[in-house]
Design a protein around this motif. Structure first.
Motif, PDB file in Angstrom:
ATOM      1  N   ASN A   1       5.782   2.778   4.379  1.00 11.20           N
ATOM      2  CA  ASN A   1       4.318   2.366   4.936  1.00 11.20           C
ATOM      3  C   ASN A   1       4.272   2.331   3.415  1.00 11.20           C
TER       4      ASN A   1
ATOM      5  N   SER B   1     -10.349  -2.225   4.560  1.00  9.25           N
ATOM      6  CA  SER B   1     -10.906  -3.195   5.585  1.00  9.25           C
ATOM      7  C   SER B   1     -11.790  -3.829   4.709  1.00  9.25           C
TER       8      SER B   1
ATOM      9  N   GLU C   1      -8.619  -2.030  -3.253  1.00  9.57           N
ATOM     10  CA  GLU C   1      -7.906  -0.674  -3.235  1.00  9.57           C
ATOM     11  C   GLU C   1      -8.164   0.011  -2.382  1.00  9.57           C
ATOM     12  N   ASN C   2      -7.205   0.145  -1.175  1.00 10.32           N
ATOM     13  CA  ASN C   2      -7.197   1.034  -0.297  1.00 10.32           C
ATOM     14  C   ASN C   2      -6.965   2.418  -0.820  1.00 10.32           C
TER      15      ASN C   2
ATOM     16  N   GLU D   1     -12.203  -7.786  -2.843  1.00  3.60           N
ATOM     17  CA  GLU D   1     -11.119  -6.806  -2.131  1.00  3.60           C
ATOM     18  C   GLU D   1     -10.900  -5.702  -2.777  1.00  3.60           C
TER      19      GLU D   1
ATOM     20  N   ASN E   1       4.644  -0.984   2.489  1.00  2.92           N
ATOM     21  CA  ASN E   1       3.804  -1.737   3.673  1.00  2.92           C
ATOM     22  C   ASN E   1       2.723  -2.603   2.697  1.00  2.92           C
ATOM     23  N   GLU E   2       2.567  -3.643   2.393  1.00  6.16           N
ATOM     24  CA  GLU E   2       1.359  -4.398   1.743  1.00  6.16           C
ATOM     25  C   GLU E   2       0.034  -4.537   2.175  1.00  6.16           C
ATOM     26  N   ASP E   3       0.478  -4.708   3.141  1.00  4.94           N
ATOM     27  CA  ASP E   3      -0.566  -4.516   4.787  1.00  4.94           C
ATOM     28  C   ASP E   3      -1.261  -3.364   4.394  1.00  4.94           C
ATOM     29  N   THR E   4      -0.624  -2.035   3.968  1.00  5.27           N
ATOM     30  CA  THR E   4      -1.815  -0.886   3.777  1.00  5.27           C
ATOM     31  C   THR E   4      -2.263  -0.481   2.223  1.00  5.27           C
ATOM     32  N   TRP E   5      -2.067  -1.318   1.387  1.00  4.96           N
ATOM     33  CA  TRP E   5      -2.247  -1.334   0.005  1.00  4.96           C
ATOM     34  C   TRP E   5      -4.459  -1.438   0.090  1.00  4.96           C
ATOM     35  N   MET E   6      -4.384  -2.343   0.826  1.00  8.67           N
ATOM     36  CA  MET E   6      -5.972  -3.115   1.051  1.00  8.67           C
ATOM     37  C   MET E   6      -7.318  -2.512   1.586  1.00  8.67           C
TER      38      MET E   6
ATOM     39  N   ARG F   1       2.359   0.525  -5.343  1.00  8.65           N
ATOM     40  CA  ARG F   1       1.740  -1.209  -5.394  1.00  8.65           C
ATOM     41  C   ARG F   1       1.662  -2.154  -6.345  1.00  8.65           C
TER      42      ARG F   1
END
Length: 206
Positions: A180, A190, A170-171, A168, A183-188, A130
């Motif tokens: 995955n 929701s 971190e996830n 925002e 995949n930057e969509d899984t880093w943050m 990340r």
């Protein structure tokens, strides 16, 4: 009747200062700042201010020790810069005796404003994959301050201001597969979190 010590109306006030966070126990956000105010009346001013943090963010040693020993982490964030438009009101003027015979003039003020603050998460839960970019967010601010005059044109300034914005984070969950993870969509996370960045400022007013 004694005249007002410092004439402000239709004059500019320049204030370089140093700020530091006082409510974040995980990452400190010190840095220089500068404000310019123009006084419409002696008690009312409009202005702008800005802060720079990027070179000065400090992650506490406590975070590192907890992650290493207990394998427990919390989402961390660091600041880049902030800028805001502000309105200041000076409701209190006064003086006090100090160092025996010397009389100090002072005033107290309140400030409200709005602008932007640029922040980003510090990779904690999957730092190998990340990497986050700074993003500006809208931030409202409000605070109180005190000026103590040494001369009619020079004063020390002490201020506490709260910058309120949606952060925002971190996830906390790390994707199991390598694809995955990249995949930057899984880093943050929701969900965004309302955050108070309370900052104390010490400076000089000219």
């Amino acid at each position: 009747m004694q005249q007002i010590y410092a004439l402000r109306v239709r004059r500019f006030e320049l204030t370089p200062y140093w700020g530091f966070s006082i409510n974040d126990q995980f990452v400190s956000h010190p840095g220089p700042g500068f404000s310019i105010n123009y006084y419409i009346w002696n008690s009312l001013a409009v202005g702008i201010n800005g802060n720079y943090y990027r070179w000065f963010n400090v992650d506490s040693k406590f975070n590192h020790n907890v992650r290493r020993s207990a394998r427990v982490g919390v989402p961390l964030n660091e600041y880049d810069w902030s800028a805001a438009l502000n309105v200041s009101y000076v409701p209190i003027f006064g003086k006090f005796n100090g160092f025996g015979d010397f009389i100090f003039q002072y005033d107290a003020y309140v400030v409200l404003g709005g602008g932007f603050i640029s922040t980003r998460p510090i990779p904690v839960f999957d730092p190998i994959y990340r990497n986050f970019e700074y993003k500006p967010k809208f931030a409202a601010n409000g605070g109180v301050g005190l000026r103590v005059f040494f001369y009619r044109w020079l004063a020390a300034v002490m201020e506490v201001r709260d910058y309120l914005y949606q952060e925002e984070l971190e996830n906390r969950t790390v994707a199991p597969s390598l694809q995955n993870k990249q995949n930057e969509d899984t880093w943050m996370d929701s969900k965004k979190k309302w955050t108070h960045g309370v900052q104390a400022q010490l400076g000089v007013s000219i």
